[in-house]
Design a protein around this motif. Structure first.
Motif, PDB file in Angstrom:
ATOM      1  N   PRO A 328      61.693  19.838 -41.689  1.00 13.62           N
ATOM      2  CA  PRO A 328      62.741  20.571 -42.400  1.00 13.62           C
ATOM      3  C   PRO A 328      63.931  20.956 -41.533  1.00 13.62           C
ATOM      4  CG  PRO A 328      60.588  21.368 -43.054  1.00 13.62           C
ATOM      5  CD  PRO A 328      60.357  20.451 -41.895  1.00 13.62           C
ATOM      6  N   ALA A 329      63.690  21.458 -40.318  1.00 14.03           N
ATOM      7  CA  ALA A 329      64.796  21.861 -39.446  1.00 14.03           C
ATOM      8  C   ALA A 329      65.649  20.664 -39.068  1.00 14.03           C
ATOM      9  CB  ALA A 329      64.250  22.546 -38.191  1.00 14.03           C
ATOM     10  N   GLN A 330      64.988  19.526 -38.835  1.00 14.16           N
ATOM     11  CA  GLN A 330      65.728  18.314 -38.481  1.00 14.16           C
ATOM     12  C   GLN A 330      66.592  17.843 -39.646  1.00 14.16           C
ATOM     13  OE1 GLN A 330      63.773  15.095 -36.205  1.00 14.16           O
ATOM     14  NE2 GLN A 330      64.252  13.783 -37.942  1.00 14.16           N
ATOM     15  N   THR A 336      73.488  19.526 -43.602  1.00 11.83           N
ATOM     16  CA  THR A 336      74.695  20.339 -43.452  1.00 11.83           C
ATOM     17  C   THR A 336      75.868  19.477 -42.994  1.00 11.83           C
ATOM     18  OG1 THR A 336      73.954  20.969 -41.225  1.00 11.83           O
ATOM     19  CG2 THR A 336      73.498  22.506 -43.016  1.00 11.83           C
ATOM     20  N   ALA A 337      75.586  18.492 -42.141  1.00  7.19           N
ATOM     21  CA  ALA A 337      76.649  17.579 -41.700  1.00  7.19           C
ATOM     22  C   ALA A 337      77.143  16.725 -42.861  1.00  7.19           C
ATOM     23  CB  ALA A 337      76.138  16.700 -40.562  1.00  7.19           C
ATOM     24  N   LYS A 338      76.207  16.223 -43.686  1.00 10.38           N
ATOM     25  CA  LYS A 338      76.598  15.425 -44.859  1.00 10.38           C
ATOM     26  C   LYS A 338      77.481  16.225 -45.802  1.00 10.38           C
ATOM     27  CE  LYS A 338      72.516  12.410 -45.174  1.00 10.38           C
ATOM     28  NZ  LYS A 338      71.327  12.096 -46.021  1.00 10.38           N
ATOM     29  N   ALA A 339      77.183  17.508 -45.928  1.00 11.42           N
ATOM     30  CA  ALA A 339      77.947  18.375 -46.824  1.00 11.42           C
ATOM     31  C   ALA A 339      79.246  18.852 -46.191  1.00 11.42           C
ATOM     32  CB  ALA A 339      77.106  19.577 -47.233  1.00 11.42           C
ATOM     33  N   PRO A 343      78.629  23.708 -38.044  1.00  9.80           N
ATOM     34  CA  PRO A 343      77.294  23.784 -37.427  1.00  9.80           C
ATOM     35  C   PRO A 343      76.652  25.158 -37.513  1.00  9.80           C
ATOM     36  CG  PRO A 343      79.016  23.680 -35.747  1.00  9.80           C
ATOM     37  CD  PRO A 343      79.680  23.406 -37.054  1.00  9.80           C
ATOM     38  N   ASP A 344      77.443  26.199 -37.773  1.00  6.22           N
ATOM     39  CA  ASP A 344      76.900  27.556 -37.896  1.00  6.22           C
ATOM     40  C   ASP A 344      76.693  27.979 -39.343  1.00  6.22           C
ATOM     41  OD1 ASP A 344      76.952  27.819 -35.151  1.00  6.22           O
ATOM     42  OD2 ASP A 344      78.853  28.902 -35.117  1.00  6.22           O
ATOM     43  N   ALA A 345      77.005  27.105 -40.297  1.00  7.20           N
ATOM     44  CA  ALA A 345      76.980  27.512 -41.701  1.00  7.20           C
ATOM     45  C   ALA A 345      75.567  27.773 -42.203  1.00  7.20           C
ATOM     46  CB  ALA A 345      77.656  26.449 -42.569  1.00  7.20           C
ATOM     47  N   PHE A 346      74.607  26.955 -41.773  1.00  9.71           N
ATOM     48  CA  PHE A 346      73.231  27.062 -42.269  1.00  9.71           C
ATOM     49  C   PHE A 346      72.325  26.636 -41.125  1.00  9.71           C
ATOM     50  CE2 PHE A 346      70.616  26.162 -46.408  1.00  9.71           C
ATOM     51  CZ  PHE A 346      69.538  26.839 -45.886  1.00  9.71           C
ATOM     52  N   VAL A 347      71.594  27.579 -40.546  1.00  5.92           N
ATOM     53  CA  VAL A 347      70.869  27.308 -39.311  1.00  5.92           C
ATOM     54  C   VAL A 347      69.395  27.651 -39.444  1.00  5.92           C
ATOM     55  CG1 VAL A 347      72.910  27.640 -37.877  1.00  5.92           C
ATOM     56  CG2 VAL A 347      71.408  29.583 -38.338  1.00  5.92           C
ATOM     57  N   ALA A 348      68.577  26.919 -38.710  1.00  6.12           N
ATOM     58  CA  ALA A 348      67.155  27.234 -38.537  1.00  6.12           C
ATOM     59  C   ALA A 348      66.994  27.771 -37.123  1.00  6.12           C
ATOM     60  CB  ALA A 348      66.301  25.983 -38.737  1.00  6.12           C
ATOM     61  N   VAL A 349      66.616  29.046 -37.023  1.00  2.32           N
ATOM     62  CA  VAL A 349      66.515  29.695 -35.719  1.00  2.32           C
ATOM     63  C   VAL A 349      65.052  29.751 -35.279  1.00  2.32           C
ATOM     64  CG1 VAL A 349      68.568  31.075 -36.203  1.00  2.32           C
ATOM     65  CG2 VAL A 349      66.302  32.044 -36.654  1.00  2.32           C
ATOM     66  N   ARG A 350      64.843  30.087 -34.024  1.00  2.00           N
ATOM     67  CA  ARG A 350      63.492  30.254 -33.513  1.00  2.00           C
ATOM     68  C   ARG A 350      62.843  31.511 -34.097  1.00  2.00           C
ATOM     69  NH1 ARG A 350      63.906  29.207 -26.940  1.00  2.00           N
ATOM     70  NH2 ARG A 350      64.628  27.028 -27.025  1.00  2.00           N
ATOM     71  N   GLU A 372      64.968  17.600 -32.214  1.00  2.00           N
ATOM     72  CA  GLU A 372      64.738  16.249 -31.740  1.00  2.00           C
ATOM     73  C   GLU A 372      63.410  15.725 -32.249  1.00  2.00           C
ATOM     74  OE1 GLU A 372      64.977  18.848 -29.725  1.00  2.00           O
ATOM     75  OE2 GLU A 372      67.025  18.766 -28.932  1.00  2.00           O
ATOM     76  N   LYS A 373      63.356  14.415 -32.459  1.00  2.00           N
ATOM     77  CA  LYS A 373      62.071  13.804 -32.824  1.00  2.00           C
ATOM     78  C   LYS A 373      61.091  13.953 -31.672  1.00  2.00           C
ATOM     79  CE  LYS A 373      62.893  10.383 -36.391  1.00  2.00           C
ATOM     80  NZ  LYS A 373      62.590   8.985 -36.795  1.00  2.00           N
ATOM     81  N   GLN A 374      59.832  14.202 -32.049  1.00  2.00           N
ATOM     82  CA  GLN A 374      58.801  14.296 -31.019  1.00  2.00           C
ATOM     83  C   GLN A 374      58.515  12.921 -30.427  1.00  2.00           C
ATOM     84  OE1 GLN A 374      57.356  17.440 -30.240  1.00  2.00           O
ATOM     85  NE2 GLN A 374      59.158  17.971 -31.436  1.00  2.00           N
ATOM     86  N   ALA A 375      58.226  12.908 -29.129  1.00  2.00           N
ATOM     87  CA  ALA A 375      57.956  11.629 -28.479  1.00  2.00           C
ATOM     88  C   ALA A 375      56.662  11.033 -28.980  1.00  2.00           C
ATOM     89  CB  ALA A 375      57.864  11.860 -26.972  1.00  2.00           C
TER      90      ALA A 375
END
Length: 375
Positions: A328-330, A336-339, A343-350, A372-375
């Protein structure tokens, strides 16, 4: 008078989300939009067959890693150290929100501190020896002495990952009757039976002024459902909450599928300085779409309700559905970029990070979830 016509007369007199005829299969409330579709027990069985056939891990997985260890989850979702000094001194002219985990946020606005859907337990389940288990601990505990006084709780509905008995009892023990619980219609009796007395029930669009302040709390519609046991399906209402201060406004979506009501919320109660919008628990779409939005839909909700900024919730804490817990975070970053949002408009924080916003400006840069994708 023809008594056979009474149910129709009663239905016409009720709001569209209320039902005049109540059975064990159809409760007192319903979703009034064409976007809602019921899911049956046979659908649940079909979903379970499909996920077993596909080998979807039921205790959580990550992109590229179907058997993550506790260390893998910790690396994917690093816990941020809570800034308790900031919680003790919230800005007077901003909305400050700290993500505790899942749909639990500690939000501060115009002198009030409130929690959304508090769940601090290890599992979101009727019992603590089985059921979905946390992959990330809560950012703080209810009994942490550094936790500021909580004035109110906004409780969206009674599913176990949102209404947690252990957390309710712990909060009631610490704050007692000074803590006010805002809940949808039909839920007050659940709290009263457990010794929680300061409870305010609201219907959709109904408001209450929080005592000792000018802040209004309004229950907003959502497309979802409620149930604690098979015989209480839709017996209580569900929804989101708007917290309306003199200068600042916050909106919590609760749990919801995509429905045509969000533009109404934006028109009636927006714009919002900050919205907390769910982005997880959306796969498989054929099953989850009516009740849970995905990241693309969450971005649309953000726009519909006129949120100046949004924080993601309902992700990266419990494994409830089929998608990878870090997906989901990815996807949120991509959507958000497509829309064409900033970059600060809608964020997933820790977990544990604090976000402050006012007038469309983010006043700090909270640590965000790795995408980032997991290795």
């Amino acid at each position: 008078m023809d008594t056979h016509k009474l149910p129709n007369i009663l239905e016409a007199a009720l709001p569209p989300h209320h039902r005049a005829t109540v059975t064990w299969r159809h409760g007192k409330f319903d979703n009034p939009w064409d976007t809602w579709q019921e899911r049956s027990f046979s659908d649940v069985l079909k979903w379970n067959r499909e996920r077993r056939k596909a080998g979807v891990p039921t205790d959580g997985w990550l992109i590229g890693n179907h058997s993550p260890t506790a260390a893998d989850f910790a690396a994917a979702f690093p816990l941020e150290q809570v800034d308790f000094e900031a919680l003790a001194n919230p800005p007077g002219d901003a909305v400050q929100a700290t993500w505790v985990g899942h749909s639990t946020l500690l939000v501060q606005l115009e002198g009030l501190t409130f929690l959304t859907d508090p769940i601090f337990s290890e599992r979101c389940s009727p019992v603590q020896w089985m059921g979905p288990k946390r992959v990330v601990p809560p950012a703080f505990s209810v009994d942490d002495p550094r936790l500021p006084k909580v004035d109110a709780v906004l409780l969206s509905h009674n599913h176990y990952d949102h209404l947690d008995k252990g957390s309710v009892l712990a909060l009631n023990k610490r704050f007692g009757d000074s803590l006010r619980w805002y809940v949808p219609l039909g839920l007050a009796s659940w709290f009263h039976r457990r010794g929680v007395r300061n409870v305010v029930e609201l219907d959709w669009w109904q408001e209450a002024v929080h005592p000792g302040s000018s802040v209004r709390v309004a229950l907003t519609p959502a497309q979802h459902w409620s149930m604690r046991t098979p015989w209480t399906r839709k017996a209580s209402l569900w929804g989101g909450f708007a917290v309306l201060g003199e200068k600042r406004r916050f909106w919590f979506a609760g749990d919801t599928g995509m429905a045509p009501v969000f533009k109404d919320i934006g028109e009636r109660l927006g714009p919002f300085d900050l919205a907390a919008i769910p982005v997880g628990a959306y796969e498989p779409r054929w099953f989850m779409k009516p009740q849970h939005i995905d990241p693309a839909e969450a971005v649309q909700v953000h726009k519909d309700v006129k949120a100046q900024q949004s924080i993601a919730c309902h992700l990266a804490t419990f494994c409830l559905t089929d998608e990878a817990l870090d997906e989901p975070a990815q996807l949120l970053v991509q959507e958000t970029a497509k829309a064409q949002l900033g970059p600060d408009a809608f964020v997933a924080v820790r977990h544990g990070a604090t976000l402050r916003t006012a007038g469309g400006s983010m006043l700090n840069q909270p640590e965000r979830l790795p995408v980032e994708k997991q290795a």
